[in-house]
Design a protein around this motif. Structure first.
Motif, short mmCIF file in Angstrom:
data_model
loop_
_atom_site.label_atom_id
_atom_site.label_comp_id
_atom_site.label_asym_id
_atom_site.label_seq_id
_atom_site.Cartn_x
_atom_site.Cartn_y
_atom_site.Cartn_z
N PHE A 133 0.89 -1.09 0.08
CA PHE A 133 0.10 -0.07 0.00
C PHE A 133 0.89 1.37 -0.01
N ALA A 134 1.98 1.27 0.87
CA ALA A 134 2.95 2.43 0.90
C ALA A 134 3.62 2.56 -0.57
N ALA A 135 3.76 1.46 -1.17
CA ALA A 135 4.65 1.47 -2.40
C ALA A 135 3.71 2.28 -3.45
N VAL A 136 2.37 1.67 -3.32
CA VAL A 136 1.63 2.17 -4.55
C VAL A 136 1.21 3.75 -4.09
N LEU A 137 1.11 3.96 -3.10
CA LEU A 137 1.03 5.38 -2.83
C LEU A 137 2.07 6.34 -3.21
N LEU A 138 3.45 5.83 -2.87
CA LEU A 138 4.71 6.51 -3.22
C LEU A 138 4.64 6.64 -4.56
N ILE A 139 4.37 5.55 -5.29
CA ILE A 139 4.58 5.50 -6.82
C ILE A 139 3.48 6.61 -7.37
N VAL A 148 2.14 9.41 -5.94
CA VAL A 148 2.88 10.77 -5.56
C VAL A 148 3.95 11.08 -6.38
N VAL A 149 4.79 10.09 -6.81
CA VAL A 149 6.02 10.36 -7.57
C VAL A 149 5.31 10.79 -9.00
N MET A 150 4.45 10.07 -9.38
CA MET A 150 4.24 10.26 -10.81
C MET A 150 3.61 11.49 -10.88
N LEU A 151 2.43 11.81 -10.09
CA LEU A 151 1.84 13.17 -10.26
C LEU A 151 2.68 14.23 -9.99
N SER A 152 3.74 14.23 -9.30
CA SER A 152 4.49 15.24 -8.85
C SER A 152 5.55 15.50 -10.16
N LEU A 153 5.86 14.29 -10.62
CA LEU A 153 6.78 14.71 -11.90
C LEU A 153 6.05 15.13 -13.17
N SER A 154 4.78 14.54 -13.18
CA SER A 154 3.79 15.29 -14.16
C SER A 154 3.80 16.78 -14.02
N TYR A 155 3.57 17.25 -12.92
CA TYR A 155 3.40 18.54 -12.27
C TYR A 155 4.62 19.43 -12.63
N VAL A 156 5.80 18.82 -12.39
CA VAL A 156 7.00 19.55 -12.55
C VAL A 156 7.65 19.46 -14.01
N LEU A 157 7.36 18.37 -14.85
CA LEU A 157 7.88 18.29 -16.09
C LEU A 157 6.74 18.65 -17.28
#
Length: 126
Positions: free
Chosen positions: A10-16, A18-27
């Motif tokens: 569950f933690a790994a899924v949440l981390l993935i 958050v990382v994907m949404l953050s990278l999408s927002y930044v890049l």
């Protein structure tokens, strides 16, 4: 039975996520052109309202399709593992198909599958 593997997953899924949404927002691309906010479909400017009223029959038909299509997946899986399941699997699948047929007959008899009422077709329902 421990639940820590589920918690780690569950933690790994949440981390993935958050990382994907953050990278999408930044890049992600940022542009503000006049046509950015306009509706556009297949190169044709849309006309009319998107607030069209649809009959509930469309949604019922879609729900019936999803239900019976999902049941077809179960039948396919049973057919793949048919020899390994033996007679008990055959009997269970026969009961399953019987319940599906009973549901289909019920929907048919109640008129849930009719697109037009019986009076519109020129005959009365018994």
């Amino acid at each position: 039975m421990t639940v820590w593997p589920l918690a780690v997953y569950f933690a790994a899924v949440l981390l993935i996520v958050v990382v994907m949404l953050s990278l999408s927002y930044v890049l992600g691309q940022r542009h503000d052109e006049p046509s950015t906010g306009s509706q556009y479909e297949s190169g044709i400017v849309s006309e009319g309202s998107a607030q069209a009223r649809l009959s509930v029959k469309f949604f019922l038909t879609a729900a019936f399709f999803v239900v019976f299509d999902l049941e077809a997946v179960f039948l396919f899986l049973w057919a793949v593992a048919g020899r390994d399941l033996g007679w008990s699997g055959y009997v269970e699948m026969a009961i399953f198909v019987g319940v599906l047929l009973a549901a289909l007959v019920y929907l048919w008899r109640t008129g849930a599958l009719d697109w037009y009422p019986a009076t519109a077709r020129g005959k009365e329902r018994p």
